[in-house]
Write an enzyme that holds these catalytic residues in place. Structure first.
Site, PDB file in Angstrom:
ATOM      1  N   HIS A  74      -3.559  20.371  -8.456  1.00  0.00           N
ATOM      2  CA  HIS A  74      -3.593  20.402  -9.874  1.00  0.00           C
ATOM      3  C   HIS A  74      -4.322  19.237 -10.909  1.00  0.00           C
ATOM      4  O   HIS A  74      -4.717  19.626 -11.829  1.00  0.00           O
ATOM      5  CB  HIS A  74      -2.213  20.703 -10.491  1.00  0.00           C
ATOM      6  CG  HIS A  74      -1.847  20.844 -12.035  1.00  0.00           C
ATOM      7  ND1 HIS A  74      -2.724  21.756 -12.594  1.00  0.00           N
ATOM      8  CD2 HIS A  74      -0.931  20.244 -12.702  1.00  0.00           C
ATOM      9  CE1 HIS A  74      -2.286  21.520 -13.864  1.00  0.00           C
ATOM     10  NE2 HIS A  74      -1.432  20.763 -13.928  1.00  0.00           N
ATOM     11  N   HIS A 109       1.515  13.161 -13.291  1.00  0.00           N
ATOM     12  CA  HIS A 109       0.536  14.002 -12.946  1.00  0.00           C
ATOM     13  C   HIS A 109      -0.325  13.124 -11.993  1.00  0.00           C
ATOM     14  O   HIS A 109      -0.646  13.553 -10.722  1.00  0.00           O
ATOM     15  CB  HIS A 109      -0.238  14.862 -13.814  1.00  0.00           C
ATOM     16  CG  HIS A 109       0.632  15.865 -14.455  1.00  0.00           C
ATOM     17  ND1 HIS A 109       1.534  15.929 -15.394  1.00  0.00           N
ATOM     18  CD2 HIS A 109       0.442  17.112 -14.001  1.00  0.00           C
ATOM     19  CE1 HIS A 109       1.883  17.088 -15.764  1.00  0.00           C
ATOM     20  NE2 HIS A 109       1.312  17.878 -14.830  1.00  0.00           N
ATOM     21  N   TRP A 152       6.796  50.519 -13.471  1.00  0.00           N
ATOM     22  CA  TRP A 152       6.207  49.328 -13.094  1.00  0.00           C
ATOM     23  C   TRP A 152       5.074  48.776 -14.076  1.00  0.00           C
ATOM     24  O   TRP A 152       4.729  49.535 -14.985  1.00  0.00           O
ATOM     25  CB  TRP A 152       5.559  49.467 -11.616  1.00  0.00           C
ATOM     26  CG  TRP A 152       4.591  50.438 -11.633  1.00  0.00           C
ATOM     27  CD1 TRP A 152       4.158  51.781 -12.252  1.00  0.00           C
ATOM     28  CD2 TRP A 152       3.578  50.670 -10.401  1.00  0.00           C
ATOM     29  NE1 TRP A 152       3.243  52.414 -11.667  1.00  0.00           N
ATOM     30  CE2 TRP A 152       3.132  52.160 -10.634  1.00  0.00           C
ATOM     31  CE3 TRP A 152       3.708  50.283  -9.261  1.00  0.00           C
ATOM     32  CZ2 TRP A 152       2.300  52.542  -9.528  1.00  0.00           C
ATOM     33  CZ3 TRP A 152       2.747  50.401  -8.298  1.00  0.00           C
ATOM     34  CH2 TRP A 152       1.804  51.596  -8.607  1.00  0.00           C
TER      35      TRP A 152
END
Ligand code: MN
Length: 259
Positions: A82, A209, A64
């Site tokens: 965002h 955006h 892992w």
């Protein structure tokens, strides 16, 4: 007469291959290209990993890793928080947004030929209206996926950086305003950002955006295999990690297609 339920039919279709699953996700690795902002802005982290054990003295039977990655690195989801325009909207973070729309129909706008001819190609409302005249109105609640074939490029041509910034295709404000009017769930692209490489010079700057997130819509970036999707009729599964107050996250994006 008995009719199988919708989910029983879906399960049978997945088993038989009548419904196929297409992976729209780029492989996330140390080589994943990043958005690079000019100084003095902060930068998203590249993907990196630290091995914990690999069948050795640190863990004899198990392998892992820990990994580090930016919320906006590789194939990833943009939540409304965002952008500053979406910062005060309700349910604007990846942990809070409603999950029902994370499985949604998708339409594919193929402008790959135009983008091959012009790296700075801008998708406009006029292009979308023409597309709708051919393929029908974009249904509310759909993902709109912008096919540019950008994901088929090598890294240098993909980022396409120049002294004046990157040269990659994207939408102008009129296109995004039309998609908001159609009440889509979001806009998905093959490039690193939902905005064009030169979108700092558009009005408003970064229209995808600025306008999408201000309207509570989502973004998907760094998609691939959009050429394997039908123009209409695909279902996209795009569920970001449930990061508390997260602005986005890398994710696996899958599409269901018939035939
Ligand atoms: Mn992003």
């Amino acid at each position: 007469m008995s009719t199988a339920s919708t989910l029983v039919q879906l399960a049978a279709s997945l088993t038989s291959g009548a419904v196929r699953v297409i992976d729209l996700t780029q492989t996330l690795s140390e080589d994943t290209p990043l958005l690079v902002l000019p100084e003095p802005f902060g930068q998203t982290a590249a993907f990196s990993r630290q091995e914990i054990s690999r069948y050795d003295e640190r863990g004899v039977a198990w392998h892992w890793n820990n990994f580090t990655v930016g919320e906006h690195t590789g194939t990833h989801f943009d939540a409304p928080v965002h952008w500053v325009t979406g910062k005060d909207l309700p349910a604007n973070t990846v942990d809070a947004l409603p999950v029902q729309p994370l499985i949604a129909p998708a339409v594919v706008l193929d402008f790959s030929a135009e983008c091959a001819a012009d790296a700075d190609f801008l998708l406009t409302a006029g292009h979308i209206v023409e597309w709708e005249a051919q393929h029908g109105a974009i249904p509310a609640g759909s993902w709109v996926l912008f096919r540019t074939d950008w994901s088929k490029r090598d890294v240098e041509a993909y980022t396409n950086r120049a002294p004046d910034g990157p040269h990659t295709p994207g939408p102008d404000a009129s296109a995004i305003l039309l998609l908001i009017d159609r009440d889509v769930i979001g806009f998905g692209v093959e490039t690193i950002g939902t905005d064009a490489g030169q979108a700092h010079g558009l009005t408003p700057p970064y229209p995808a955006h600025t306008l999408l997130h201000g309207a509570g819509k989502y973004g998907l970036q760094c998609l691939e295999n959009l050429d394997a999707l039908p123009t209409t009729g695909a279902i996209v599964i795009a569920a970001p990690l449930k990061i508390r107050d997260g602005s986005g996250s890398p994710l696996r994006v899958l599409a269901l297609v018939e035939g």
